[in-house]
Design an enzyme around this catalytic site. Structure first.
Site, PDB file in Angstrom:
ATOM      1  N   LYS A   1       0.859  -1.184   0.000  1.00  0.00           N
ATOM      2  CA  LYS A   1       0.000   0.000   0.000  1.00  0.00           C
ATOM      3  C   LYS A   1       0.894   1.233   0.000  1.00  0.00           C
ATOM      4  O   LYS A   1       1.908   1.268   0.709  1.00  0.00           O
ATOM      5  CB  LYS A   1      -0.882  -0.046   1.248  1.00  0.00           C
ATOM      6  CG  LYS A   1      -1.924   1.033   1.386  1.00  0.00           C
ATOM      7  CD  LYS A   1      -2.795   0.751   2.608  1.00  0.00           C
ATOM      8  CE  LYS A   1      -3.925   1.734   2.778  1.00  0.00           C
ATOM      9  NZ  LYS A   1      -4.809   1.394   3.922  1.00  0.00           N
TER      10      LYS A   1
ATOM     11  N   SER B   1      -9.486   0.923   2.902  1.00  0.00           N
ATOM     12  CA  SER B   1      -8.726   1.849   2.079  1.00  0.00           C
ATOM     13  C   SER B   1      -7.550   1.176   1.360  1.00  0.00           C
ATOM     14  O   SER B   1      -6.932   1.799   0.507  1.00  0.00           O
ATOM     15  CB  SER B   1      -8.186   2.992   2.946  1.00  0.00           C
ATOM     16  OG  SER B   1      -7.244   2.519   3.893  1.00  0.00           O
TER      17      SER B   1
ATOM     18  N   SER C   1      -9.803  -1.509   6.952  1.00  0.00           N
ATOM     19  CA  SER C   1      -9.090  -1.293   5.694  1.00  0.00           C
ATOM     20  C   SER C   1      -8.259  -2.473   5.195  1.00  0.00           C
ATOM     21  O   SER C   1      -7.715  -2.419   4.094  1.00  0.00           O
ATOM     22  CB  SER C   1      -8.189  -0.059   5.803  1.00  0.00           C
ATOM     23  OG  SER C   1      -8.989   1.101   5.798  1.00  0.00           O
TER      24      SER C   1
END
Lengths: 471, 70
Positions: free
Chosen positions: A83, A162, A186
């Site tokens: 990420k 996310s 997330s």
């Protein structure tokens, strides 16, 4: 003639066996996944940066080491991506998903990346995410400068926030595994929306040094992979104390894979936990309970009556407002992608210090209550996410926004408990549903054992999305 | 700036704090959205106040004094 080894959407152990036996080389693996990230990644708005030079350098090194008989373990020569909130050196940007930070760069690597590279894994890319990990109050998937994350299971289905790119990249076979982060939902949400497995470790299990801070007392980093076993392998590599992150616990983590045949699990289910979930999610959960009863007991649990979601939401809102105080006060948030992210955080000035501290005190009550329940169980089970992947052009329902209940997520994140989401079905449109196992603090091995047992009994994790090239 | 009539006193006070700091950056639609956000925060905080806490109920994690050489 030796058959050609096809590395796409294979569990880590299969890739590791092939690498060790030299049926495929680390450079071939790196080239394969670099090409997929480059060519297929844009289809899912999944990729921010492809780290080609760094990857090929690492892959060549792994190849030399393995050829010389120095095999470091299951991750040696295995590509991965992270990420884009983990710092990377060498001029590789770290954007946090936010347009105003497109050119941000650091001169060091996050501990998680260091540890994976020490294990011989090969960093091939940095993956898309919701801007600032969703901390500014976004309400719809189009909340990143890379566009709305798209699930490999539906051309207009959100990959979840996310850690959107981490979920879709693993689901679409763009990387064997990825690293995501969870403050509230997330890791579990993108795992659910993308039909893959995602592990949220215990708070303090994995160093956050070099990771964007959203909420200091809630943030966790964890793996997203095809299987629970993949998550366990990766967790062992990234877990452990780190003097650069004082919140890491002085506890070593050894991934235990010795499954006892006939193990009888003790599962708990919070009364009514799936009642407000969407129909397909509730139905899949009901069928999952029938399967779980073949390997253990499932008892209904009643929790103390506490405002679980309000407690976690108050902590999240207050800490995020402080973590991004500079961007909020300066008005820099006006440059974010989602219109609501450009001003909603202003409201958090309405949370007073006393409110925040009350939420922290109540968190202690929550942690004790959760431990009371979990001390009698291997895991609490629940849907991985109460809703299916929402369309990318519509507002979604979210517990952190307060318009869908998520007691498991509120408790699990407030109390810092480990949980894993694994696929457990599909709806009529082919969107995946998921099942979560949440355990007592530091009991990742218990939830991983339960999830592995689940995946031995089911094949949902082996299904491939039609849209992604089989490669 | 006048506040929406429906705002109860606590929402009004907290919203005034927010708008006092940021109101100049907001259009009418954003102001209305912030009003709803502050209402939701007050509702959230009210639910926290509904739980009885004693003097010994302290937050986690505890503050740990720092020494650079340890």
């Amino acid at each position: 003639m030796t058959p050609v080894f096809r590395p796409i959407r294979r569990p880590i152990r299969e890739l590791a066996d092939a690498v060790r036996a030299r049926r495929v080389s680390p450079v071939e693996l790196a080239e394969t996944f670099l090409e997929r990230l480059q060519r297929i990644g844009p289809r899912y708005n999944a990729v921010v940066t492809v780290t080609r030079d760094r990857a090929l350098s690492q892959a060549r090194r792994a190849e030399r080491e393995i050829a010389a008989g120095h095999w470091r373990g299951a991750l040696h020569g295995i590509p991965f991506a992270v990420k884009d909130l983990l710092a990377t050196s060498g001029g590789i940007p770290t954007t946090w998903g936010a347009a105003p930070l497109r050119d941000q760069a650091f001169d060091f690597d996050a501990t998680v990346i260091e540890r994976l590279e020490s294990a011989g894994a090969v960093l091939v890319g940095k993956l898309a995410m919701v801007e600032l990990a969703g901390g500014m109050g976004y309400r719809q998937p189009a909340a990143s400068f890379t566009g709305p994350g798209i699930s490999p299971w539906g051309v207009d289905a959100w990959s979840g926030g996310s850690s959107s790119g981490s979920g879709s990249a693993v689901g679409a076979g763009l990387v064997p595994f990825a690293i995501g982060s969870e403050t509230w939902g997330s890791i579990l949400s993108p795992a659910a929306n993308c039909g893959v497995s995602g592990l949220r470790p215990t708070y303090g299990r994995v160093s956050r040094h070099g990771a964007m801070a959203l909420c200091w007392t809630l943030d966790k980093l964890g793996p997203i992979g095809l299987t629970a076993d993949d998550c366990g392998i990766v967790l062992e590599a990234i877990a452990g104390p780190d003097p650069r992150d004082p919140t890491t616990a002085r506890r070593a983590f050894h991934y235990e894979t010795g499954d006892r045949s006939g193990r009888h699990f003790r599962f708990g289910m919070i009364r009514g936990v799936a009642d407000t979930a969407e129909d397909a999610v509730r139905d899949a959960f009901g069928r999952s309970l029938d399967v779980l009863r073949t390997i253990g007991t499932v008892v209904e649990i009643t929790l103390a009556d506490l405002p679980y979601e309000a407690i976690t939401r108050t902590i999240l809102m207050a800490e995020a407002a402080s973590a991004f105080e500079d961007m909020i006060e300066s008005g820099a948030i006006a440059g974010l992608t989602a219109p609501e992210d450009r001003f909603t955080a202003y409201a958090r000035d309405a949370i007073l210090a006393k409110d925040y501290i009350r939420a922290l005190r109540l968190r202690t009550v929550v942690a004790r209550e959760a431990d009371r329940v979990l001390s009698e169980l291997d895991a609490l089970v629940a849907p991985g996410r109460p809703a299916l992947a929402s369309p990318i052009d519509r507002e979604f329902r979210s517990a952190s926004r307060g318009n869908v209940p998520d007691v498991m997520g509120a408790i699990g994140n407030a109390a810092g408990l480990p949980a894993i989401a694994v696929p457990n079905g599909f709806n009529e449109a082919g969107l995946p549903t998921s099942l979560q196992f949440m355990g007592r603090a530091w009991e990742e091995n218990a939830v991983l054992a339960a999830a592995r047992a689940w995946q031995r009994l089911t094949d949902w994790h082996r299904r491939r999305p039609e849209g992604a090239d089989a490669g | 700036m006048s506040l929406p009539d429906r705002a109860p006193a606590e929402v009004e006070l907290r919203l005034a704090l927010v708008l006092g700091r940021y109101g100049g950056r907001l259009d009418a639609e954003q102001t209305e959205a912030l009003c709803r956000a502050v209402e939701a925060i007050v509702e959230q905080i009210t639910s926290l106040r509904g739980v009885l806490l004693g003097n010994a109920d302290e937050p986690l994690p505890r503050f740990i004094p720092f020494r650079g050489d340890e």
